[in-house]
Write a protein that holds these residues in place. Sequence first.
Motif, mmCIF file in Angstrom:
data_model
loop_
_atom_site.group_PDB
_atom_site.id
_atom_site.type_symbol
_atom_site.label_atom_id
_atom_site.label_comp_id
_atom_site.label_asym_id
_atom_site.label_seq_id
_atom_site.Cartn_x
_atom_site.Cartn_y
_atom_site.Cartn_z
ATOM 1 N N ALA A 1 0.747 -1.250 0.048
ATOM 2 C CA ALA A 1 -0.062 -0.148 0.117
ATOM 3 C C ALA A 1 0.775 1.402 -0.023
ATOM 4 O O ALA A 1 0.709 2.334 -0.490
ATOM 5 C CB ALA A 1 -0.829 0.077 1.203
ATOM 6 N N ILE A 2 2.103 1.236 0.866
ATOM 7 C CA ILE A 2 2.872 2.284 0.887
ATOM 8 C C ILE A 2 3.630 2.523 -0.442
ATOM 9 O O ILE A 2 3.552 3.810 -0.923
ATOM 10 C CB ILE A 2 3.907 2.035 1.809
ATOM 11 N N THR A 3 4.118 1.745 -1.110
ATOM 12 C CA THR A 3 4.986 1.441 -2.082
ATOM 13 C C THR A 3 4.162 1.920 -3.615
ATOM 14 O O THR A 3 4.932 2.649 -4.414
ATOM 15 C CB THR A 3 5.913 0.229 -2.149
ATOM 16 N N LYS A 4 2.849 1.676 -3.699
ATOM 17 C CA LYS A 4 2.195 2.233 -4.624
ATOM 18 C C LYS A 4 2.074 3.542 -4.738
ATOM 19 O O LYS A 4 1.870 4.209 -5.947
ATOM 20 C CB LYS A 4 0.841 1.654 -4.521
ATOM 21 N N ASN A 5 2.113 4.319 -3.417
ATOM 22 C CA ASN A 5 2.286 5.801 -3.688
ATOM 23 C C ASN A 5 3.566 6.431 -3.752
ATOM 24 O O ASN A 5 3.496 7.613 -3.498
ATOM 25 C CB ASN A 5 1.347 6.366 -2.434
ATOM 26 N N VAL A 6 4.606 5.736 -3.960
ATOM 27 C CA VAL A 6 6.030 6.402 -4.291
ATOM 28 C C VAL A 6 6.196 6.450 -5.754
ATOM 29 O O VAL A 6 5.974 5.637 -6.680
ATOM 30 C CB VAL A 6 7.201 5.336 -3.824
#
Length: 274
Positions: free
Chosen positions: A68-73
Amino acid sequence: MKLNFIMLSALIALTACSSSSTGRKQVMLFSESELDQMGASSFEEMKKTTPISVDKATNDFVQCVASAITKNVDKSVHQGDWEVVVFDSAQVNAFALPGGKIGVYTGILNVTENEDQLGAIIGHEVGHVIEHHSNERMSASKLQNMGMSAATTVAGLANVDNQELWMAGLGLGLQYGVIMPYGRSHESEADIVGQDLMARSGFEPQASIKLWQNMAALSASSGQSAPAEFMSTHPSNETRISQLQEHLVVSMKYYNAKNSPGCVKPAYIPPPTK
């Protein structure tokens, strides 16, 4: 005269070049490809020397939050998938490396109460990568070594009395006056960048504050006496909590509860096998 020139040159180097997303000046002497290679090499070595968790529920939880975090990087930070490994260790720690590498120790899952707090941890660590802190730290260390070497030469040419004492004093000045504050600014920046990132990823940004309250309680219960902030590369828990509370009004603008990834923390995290 020569010493003043050296110190002035170092000051210019530390205040020039590019800027971080928060507007802080950065010096980066290494290429991103070099950092990616170093990150990948270090990660492979860790996988060889540190036990890896095989518990499915634990891995599913960490992978869910990290995804979920890395999708927004932004893709400019890392092209391709991020590699996430759960290390079977009691260490209360996690990290992210250039090249899209994330490591989470099972010990930190006993401090993070839910997906939101783990999102705060991983968001913070990925924030270091986003802001190129590894490059900055290595560059600062290189500049420090160059400065000490040049200062030693100047001291020798000038026949300075008590040269060893003088050099020791200069070393302490560089450590506490440049390197440590440099580290504290990185940590504070990663806290803020991570809080925004977790909010965009569907995790409640207030959880970052509760996380550091948990960390403070853990330190108090273990009887550990943290060094004064001036003597530490990390801000105090109180400073971090205050900064995150102040920034909360910003990060809340990015948060939408409907975007929660719904990662479920296992009721039981197996203790390390070793």
